[in-house]
Design a protein around this motif. Structure first.
Motif, short mmCIF file in Angstrom:
data_model
loop_
_atom_site.label_atom_id
_atom_site.label_comp_id
_atom_site.label_asym_id
_atom_site.label_seq_id
_atom_site.Cartn_x
_atom_site.Cartn_y
_atom_site.Cartn_z
N GLY A 1 -6.00 3.66 8.11
CA GLY A 1 -4.58 3.99 8.08
C GLY A 1 -3.89 3.70 9.41
O GLY A 1 -4.43 3.01 10.27
N ALA B 1 0.84 -1.21 0.00
CA ALA B 1 0.00 0.00 0.00
C ALA B 1 0.87 1.25 0.00
O ALA B 1 0.57 2.23 -0.71
CB ALA B 1 -0.92 -0.01 1.22
N TYR C 1 2.18 1.82 -3.48
CA TYR C 1 1.17 2.37 -4.39
C TYR C 1 0.86 3.84 -4.09
O TYR C 1 0.35 4.56 -4.96
CB TYR C 1 -0.13 1.56 -4.31
CG TYR C 1 -0.14 0.31 -5.15
CD1 TYR C 1 -0.04 0.39 -6.54
CD2 TYR C 1 -0.28 -0.95 -4.56
CE1 TYR C 1 -0.06 -0.76 -7.32
CE2 TYR C 1 -0.31 -2.11 -5.34
CZ TYR C 1 -0.20 -2.01 -6.72
OH TYR C 1 -0.22 -3.14 -7.49
N ALA C 2 1.16 4.29 -2.90
CA ALA C 2 0.79 5.65 -2.49
C ALA C 2 1.72 6.72 -3.05
O ALA C 2 1.35 7.89 -3.11
CB ALA C 2 0.77 5.74 -0.97
N ALA D 1 -4.16 1.31 -2.98
CA ALA D 1 -3.46 1.38 -1.70
C ALA D 1 -4.45 1.32 -0.53
O ALA D 1 -4.24 0.59 0.45
CB ALA D 1 -2.64 2.67 -1.62
N LYS D 2 -5.55 2.06 -0.65
CA LYS D 2 -6.57 2.05 0.41
C LYS D 2 -7.19 0.66 0.57
O LYS D 2 -7.43 0.19 1.68
CB LYS D 2 -7.66 3.07 0.11
CG LYS D 2 -7.22 4.53 0.25
CD LYS D 2 -8.39 5.46 -0.07
CE LYS D 2 -8.01 6.91 0.13
NZ LYS D 2 -9.14 7.83 -0.22
N SER D 3 -7.43 0.00 -0.56
CA SER D 3 -8.01 -1.34 -0.53
C SER D 3 -7.09 -2.33 0.16
O SER D 3 -7.53 -3.16 0.97
CB SER D 3 -8.30 -1.80 -1.96
OG SER D 3 -8.77 -3.14 -1.98
N GLN E 1 1.49 4.78 -9.12
CA GLN E 1 0.66 5.35 -8.08
C GLN E 1 -0.83 5.03 -8.31
O GLN E 1 -1.37 5.27 -9.37
CB GLN E 1 0.84 6.87 -8.01
CG GLN E 1 0.17 7.49 -6.80
CD GLN E 1 0.39 8.99 -6.72
OE1 GLN E 1 0.22 9.71 -7.71
NE2 GLN E 1 0.77 9.47 -5.54
N ILE F 1 -3.98 5.32 -5.61
CA ILE F 1 -4.46 5.60 -4.25
C ILE F 1 -5.57 4.64 -3.83
O ILE F 1 -5.57 4.14 -2.69
CB ILE F 1 -4.96 7.06 -4.15
CG1 ILE F 1 -3.81 8.03 -4.49
CG2 ILE F 1 -5.49 7.33 -2.75
CD1 ILE F 1 -2.58 7.89 -3.61
N GLU F 2 -6.49 4.35 -4.72
CA GLU F 2 -7.59 3.46 -4.37
C GLU F 2 -7.09 2.04 -4.10
O GLU F 2 -7.57 1.37 -3.19
CB GLU F 2 -8.64 3.46 -5.48
CG GLU F 2 -9.35 4.80 -5.65
CD GLU F 2 -9.92 5.31 -4.32
OE1 GLU F 2 -10.58 4.51 -3.60
OE2 GLU F 2 -9.71 6.50 -4.01
N ILE G 1 -3.76 8.18 1.76
CA ILE G 1 -4.24 6.82 2.09
C ILE G 1 -4.46 6.67 3.60
O ILE G 1 -4.60 5.55 4.10
CB ILE G 1 -3.29 5.74 1.57
CG1 ILE G 1 -1.91 5.84 2.24
CG2 ILE G 1 -3.15 5.83 0.06
CD1 ILE G 1 -1.00 4.66 1.94
#
Length: 538
Positions: free
Chosen positions: A380, A319, A322-323, A368-370, A363, A365-366, A408
């Motif tokens: 977080g 994550a 990916y951020a 990473a959040k998942s 990158q 963001i979605e 994130i």
């Protein structure tokens, strides 16, 4: 036996490194460079009275000066031991390079040149390395280098009585022998790259205090050390190689306590040369300075302690990857200069560098959040980023990461520490969560970058552990066939990327500010400051 000539002594893993340009977006101010190598600076074969041209196109005459002095700015004190076998920090090693030499020594083009050994041979099975020792080489205390000194130095670095060997690759040494003028190393397992580790410093067997009294064979000899102020060396008049002897008589490595004052100290004449000068400071220099540009040949990343929660969860680490946006970081930190990297390998290693790994984590963001939600952290978490305060680029990088992680839900905070504290607490003690730093190759071999991530490595400061990785690395080291070796090293890099061992960012650009009173500065494909090549110019 395969006899190696030093004139054509380029290991297979270095040859490929020199087929590409090292710097993306360089300023084109490299003297003496060509498209197939990273040689930068004046031709070291030039005689002292040969005319050359500086970057402004004006004639420059290189001259000798018995009383010449040079002040070289460095960002931190040499906090390590002055024993070259114990030094850990790259900043210490790059200065000690001027004092110590091994059986061979690296050159600016990634080759190896004769040093304590004048030639060597490798057996066909890569198990026996035989070095013919040069006669008449003197230590700085005036004593002659003997085969016993060589054996003492190598055996010392191979000794694993108390812990792992000082040089990890030396765990493969079966025994060492002296046969007249020859020094022989017998290996346990084949290693076609082992010559790269023969840059290990040869020191006197009878030096009782190598930690505080460094005695080597290099072009410069130790004079004094003032903690947090300076480190002084002077030309060694009995250096065995007149063609590569030091040009400047007295050199002071001055510690720059405040990186924001670099331009002021340069413009005032208090300092003559500063490597790795921040872009903002370089822009403030007057026309008495030349700016040389290359890449640092290191892996800058957010290094993660894989043994602490929640970073021991691969999804959390992924994550974080990916951020981030490396391009955004480079734009803020170095005006877009630098080379994006996606694993623990940089472009100078040519065929071993896998550019495709840069796209493992674009990158998202979605995504990473998942991943955080799947790992049990939908809101977080808090993250501490420890950074050595004297490295501006790393501090600036950490600041961008803090902002990018907010997207994130990761609340990152920067903890600034002194360099000696970073070495003791982060690198040695592994008491940290994450840290921004650059890791270089201590020798011109891919294993110098990748060995540290094996499970049992003493310098595995991120506590990465993967049986798959250990197996791939072992196969790479054992392979004599170069294609097979390349395949397994790339497998190691892919494992590091896919397992998100660290958040990889870039190979930083290196800007060097040098007063036009001097010439001859050269870049190396590893962390080295070769002051002996710098000359006074009028």
């Amino acid at each position: 036996m395969k006899k190696r000539s030093f004139k054509k002594l380029i290991s297979v893993f270095v040859v490929s490194a020199l087929t590409i340009a090292l710097c993306v977006g360089c300023a084109g101010d490299k003297e003496g460079s060509d498209s197939s190598s990273n040689i930068v600076g004046e031709n070291t074969a030039d005689s002292l009275d040969q005319n050359t041209e500086n970057s402004a196109g004006t004639e420059t005459t290189v001259v000798a000066d018995e009383d010449s002095t040079l002040v070289f700015g460095i960002p931190q004190d040499l906090e390590d031991s002055l024993d070259p076998h114990k030094a850990v920090a790259a900043g210490t090693k790059e200065i000690l390079f001027n004092i110590f030499e091994g059986l061979v020594k690296p050159t600016p083009d990634g080759d190896f040149a004769p040093a304590i050994a004048e030639s060597y041979e490798i057996s066909d099975d890569a198990l026996v390395y035989t070095f013919k020792l040069r006669s008449g080489v003197k230590f700085h205390d005036g004593t002659l280098v003997t085969a016993e000194d060589v054996k003492f130095s190598i055996d010392k670095c191979a000794d694993a009585t108390d812990s792992s060997p000082l040089v990890p690759a030396y765990s493969n040494i079966k025994d060492t022998q002296i046969d007249g003028d020859n020094f022989i190393i017998n290996l346990i397992e084949p290693d076609s790259e082992f010559i790269a580790y023969m840059t290990t410093a040869i020191i006197p067997k009878n030096n009782a205090n190598p930690d505080t009294n460094p005695i080597g064979t290099g072009p410069y000899m130790y004079v004094s050390r003032s903690p947090q102020e300076n480190f002084k060396v002077k030309k060694f008049d009995e250096y065995y190689d007149p063609q590569n002897a030091a040009n400047i008589t007295n050199v002071t490595f001055k510690i720059i306590g405040n990186m924001d004052t670099i331009a002021m100290e340069l413009n005032s004449g208090a300092i003559d040369v500063v490597p790795r000068i921040p872009t903002a400071q370089a822009d403030l220099l007057n026309d008495g300075f030349e700016i040389k540009e290359e890449t640092m040949n290191l892996v800058q990343a957010l290094y993660l302690n894989n043994a602490v929660e929640p970073l021991n969860n691969v999804q959390v680490r992924q994550a974080l990857c990916y951020a981030i946006d490396p391009a955004e970081i480079m734009l803020f930190v170095s005006d877009g200069k630098g080379t994006e990297i996606g694993s623990s390998m940089f472009p100078a290693f040519g065929k071993y560098y896998d550019e495709s790994l840069n796209d493992v984590y674009n990158q998202d963001i979605e995504k990473a959040k998942s991943l955080l939600a799947e790992a049990g952290y939908p809101n977080g978490f808090d993250l501490e980023i420890t950074v050595a305060s004297n490295y501006t680029q790393h501090v600036d990088t950490a600041q961008v990461l803090v902002e990018e992680f907010k997207a994130i839900g990761v609340n990152a905070k920067i903890k600034l520490v002194e360099w000696d504290s970073w070495l003791s607490d982060v690198y040695s003690g592994r008491q940290y969560e994450s840290t921004v730093v650059g890791v270089d190759a201590s020798s011109l071999t891919p294993s110098a970058l990748l060995q540290r991530f094996t499970s049992t490595a003493h310098n595995n400061f991120i506590n990465f552990s993967s049986a798959e990785y250990d197996e791939a690395f072992a196969k790479a080291k054992a392979a004599i066939n170069d294609d097979e070796k390349t395949q397994y090293y790339k497998q190691c890099e892919r494992i590091l990327a896919e397992q998100a061992a660290n958040v990889y960012i870039q190979d930083l650009p290196e800007l060097v500010a040098i007063s036009k009173k001097f010439t001859g500065y050269e870049f190396y494909p590893m962390y080295i400051q070769d002051v002996a090549k710098i000359k006074l110019a009028k």
